[in-house]
Design an enzyme around this catalytic site. Structure first.
Site, short mmCIF file in Angstrom:
data_model
loop_
_atom_site.label_atom_id
_atom_site.label_comp_id
_atom_site.label_asym_id
_atom_site.label_seq_id
_atom_site.Cartn_x
_atom_site.Cartn_y
_atom_site.Cartn_z
CG HIS A 468 -1.77 1.22 1.36
ND1 HIS A 468 -3.08 1.28 0.95
CD2 HIS A 468 -1.48 2.46 1.87
CE1 HIS A 468 -3.56 2.49 1.18
NE2 HIS A 468 -2.61 3.22 1.75
CD GLU A 469 1.63 3.80 3.66
OE1 GLU A 469 1.99 4.87 3.10
OE2 GLU A 469 0.55 3.68 4.23
CG HIS A 472 0.53 6.55 -0.53
ND1 HIS A 472 -0.52 7.27 -1.05
CD2 HIS A 472 0.05 5.91 0.57
CE1 HIS A 472 -1.61 7.07 -0.30
NE2 HIS A 472 -1.29 6.25 0.68
CG HIS A 475 0.37 9.27 -6.79
ND1 HIS A 475 -0.77 9.56 -6.08
CD2 HIS A 475 0.22 9.89 -7.98
CE1 HIS A 475 -1.57 10.32 -6.81
NE2 HIS A 475 -0.98 10.54 -7.96
#
Length: 683
Positions: A468-469, A472, A475
């Site tokens: 998940h992290e 980010h 991104h």
């Protein structure tokens, strides 16, 4: 101070901050010089004799404040990742000053007049799409910051912003202290029954570190339901752990409850001052949701089926528990423990037996990094000669598919007393063509550090968080914009979780899972039938997870839908919580919200006030995107390039839903989410 690592651009690769030189003494002088310089730069822009143009006003504002931005990025990451009393003192001093600094810029009438003039003439300026969107966003930001208020209203707004900044800092510092103070100290090894030998050793080492030799210490994570509750066999110990978790920030365990209520009142007053009915209305007006009605319609659609799922799960748990403890009532400290029993018995999945398949290094290199290579073509090399802000921080260089350097990724994976709970991504250097900068990003997690010399074996939830992290991080790493205003994750709050949630899909993709889920001792891959049982076992807990999340989201919403009059009335915080959950229909026995008010850092010391709904809002986009990735119409690598080009690289440089439609070919649909979470059942 004339010599300071923040005063000049770093000469390290990708302008990595010069952590080997940075000391606590450098932060405050850098903040002060940065604010002074930016105010001088803004004054030149605001008082220029030349008529306003995009270049001399908007682009000039983007160029301002480089020293301030440089120090702020590093400092606030350290506040979260490796704080101490001196850092806390600087944060307490600088936060209200930064709020006042922002107000000085956003409430400058001459500056806003130039921006407004450009905005009114925007159709005739010949701007490209990114420039046009930047002008619109600047204008909106100034209006939402109070640029159109009269002098008296602006004076009150400045007071509110300063008080809120101080309160948010206090809440965050209180929360870290309360979480550390709530560490459960156990006197006998028998009380740790159910834990693995490695976990028992880690607890003993933790106690030693905390000045409790000969004892065992179980530190808390910043959630209500502590993961270790699934393992502790002693029901009394589980109850103590849950009590310690739920009581943080209340009464003798801190005063964050009262502080939160005060912050809600201040936010409500500020929203009213700016022309909104409440803080939630103010917040969502600048999000993809746009209206409170849209948020409430979605949440109300999810609550009934989620509660029904949770109640079915509770019935199964109670039946299993009563076979061993006939007179026991299912309580919050029992839920995870008996859920694991069901997973072990019905699905033959033992959470502890899975850990040897999830060793950190293997998950990182052969899972997270490998997936990114397969989907996007990027590769990684560790750079041990480059230093992070703490000895445990690791630095990796990221290369694009053509071999060119893309940026740096820093990984800070382990829990420590100086780090706040949870997991997050920060940007240390933001990509922008304006400054010729490439990205430097960091992921923080709170994995329990193993005893010296032993490998870090992860839970399935740890694996999910790692993927998940890193979503980010991607991104930020893939950002390809001109202006730093739009860089990386600078998107609406209810959109920012979307790319990270999409990245979770790769953790269980068969070809990725087979590459990293290998037994640490034998090297054998996780058996395919175990993978299938894991998926079935995970679906069993979907009711619990959805209700736990919705309870927190609706608690946040209840706080921030309060009018000024309601918010300023005396409030019993715990009674308010009970009534809010009951009214929302999520007051499910034995499932506390993922966060209670006293330690709800997302909304009281982070940026999620009236925005915790964004996780499920973003999951609508995520589930739809996962379905697109898996439809088999085109190769994954081809789709990865499209997703990167049309969405991940664009940052905030266009309307997020336009970016979604650019790769998906239409707007998002909610049905894939309902299917994923088992919320579309007829019964």
């Amino acid at each position: 101070m004339t010599s300071n690592p923040f005063f000049e651009r770093s000469t390290l690769p990708y302008e990595l901050p010069r952590f080997a030189e940075i000391t606590v003494e450098h932060y405050l002088p850098a903040f002060e010089r940065g604010m002074t310089e930016q105010l001088a730069e803004v004054a030149v822009i605001a008082t220029a004799e030349e008529a306003p143009t995009f270049a001399n006003t908007i682009a000039a504002l983007e160029r301002s404040g480089t020293v301030l931005k440089r120090v702020a990025k590093v400092f606030f990451n350290v506040v979260s990742s490796d704080s101490n009393e001196r850092i806390d003192a600087i944060e307490a001093e600088i936060s209200p000053r930064l709020a006042a600094h922002d107000d000085a810029i956003h409430l400058d009438p001459a500056l806003f007049d130039r921006i407004d003039t450009l905005y009114q003439r925007r159709a005739e300026l010949g701007l490209n799409p990114e420039e046009s969107w930047l002008l619109e966003r600047y204008h909106l930001r100034f209006v939402r910051a109070g640029a159109r208020l009269n002098a008296a209203q602006q004076a009150r707004l400045r007071e509110l912003n300063a008080e809120l900044a101080t309160a948010a800092t206090e809440f965050g510092q209180n929360n870290l202290a309360a979480t550390n103070a709530a560490t459960l100290i156990l006197d006998t090894e028998q009380e740790l029954a159910g834990l693995t030998p490695a976990e028992v050793s880690a607890a003993a080492e933790n106690a030693e570190t905390l000045g409790q030799p000969g004892k065992w210490a179980l530190s808390l994570q910043n959630v209500s339901n502590q993961p270790i509750l699934s393992e502790l066999a002693d029901r009394a110990v589980r109850e103590r752990m849950m009590d310690a978790s739920l009581s943080r920030g209340f009464g003798a365990n801190g005063d964050n409850g009262a502080l939160a209520a005060r912050m809600v009142a201040l936010r409500a007053e500020r929203a009213a001052l700016l022309g909104y009915s409440d803080h939630a209305a103010y917040t969502v007006a600048d999000q993809t949701a746009k209206t409170t009605a849209a948020v409430e319609e979605m949440l109300s659609r999810l609550v009934p089926p989620a509660v029904a799922n949770a109640e079915r799960e509770a019935g199964e748990l109670t039946a299993v528990m009563h076979a061993a403890e006939p007179d026991a009532e299912l309580r919050s400290w029992d839920w995870q423990f008996w859920s694991e029993k069901i997973r072990a018995e019905q699905f033959s999945v033992d959470a502890e037996a899975l850990r040897p398949y999830f060793e950190l290094e293997r998950v990182l290199w052969d899972g997270v990094f490998h997936a990114a290579t397969q989907v996007y073509g990027i590769t990684f090399a560790e750079r041990p000669e480059l230093r992070g802000y703490h000895p445990e921080v690791r630095v990796f260089e990221v290369f694009d598919a053509d071999g060119s350097g893309l940026g740096l990724f820093l990984g800070d994976f382990f829990k420590r007393p100086s780090k706040r709970g949870g997991a997050w991504m920060n940007s240390l250097v933001s990509q922008s063509a304006l400054f010729g900068q490439r990205p430097v990003v960091v992921n923080n997690l709170n994995i329990v550090k193993p005893p010296a010399g032993e490998p870090a074996l992860l839970t399935w939830d740890n694996v999910r968080t790692l993927f998940h992290e890193f979503g980010h991080a991607l991104h930020g790493l893939f950002s390809n914009v001109t202006y730093p205003f739009f860089s990386g994750t600078a998107v609406p709050r209810d959109f920012v979780e979307f790319p990270s949630q999409v990245n979770e899909m790769w953790m269980s993709r068969p070809e990725i899972l087979a590459n990293y889920a290998r037994h640490i001792d034998t090297g054998e891959p996780m058996p395919a039938e175990l993978v299938e049982r894991m998926a079935a076992a995970e679906r069993f807990g979907e009711g619990f997870r959805t209700v736990e999340y919705l309870a927190a989201a609706l608690l946040d919403w209840a706080w921030h839908r309060r009018s000024t009059a309601d918010a300023q009335a005396d409030t019993d915080v715990e009674s308010f919580e009970e009534e809010a959950l009951r009214t929302a229909g999520v007051a499910v026995n034995a499932i506390p919200p993922r966060y209670r008010t006293g330690y709800f850092a997302h909304i009281f010391s982070g940026g999620y006030a009236a925005g915790y709904y964004s996780y499920i809002w973003s999951e609508v986009l995520d589930a739809d995107t996962v379905q697109w990735f898996e439809d088999g119409v085109a190769p994954i690598r081809e789709k990865g390039e499209l997703f990167r080009r049309e969405l991940l690289s664009r940052g905030g440089s266009l309307d997020p839903l336009d970016a979604f439609a650019a790769f998906r070919g239409r707007g998002p649909e909610i049905e894939p989410l309902l299917t994923r979470r088992g919320l579309n059942r007829a019964e």
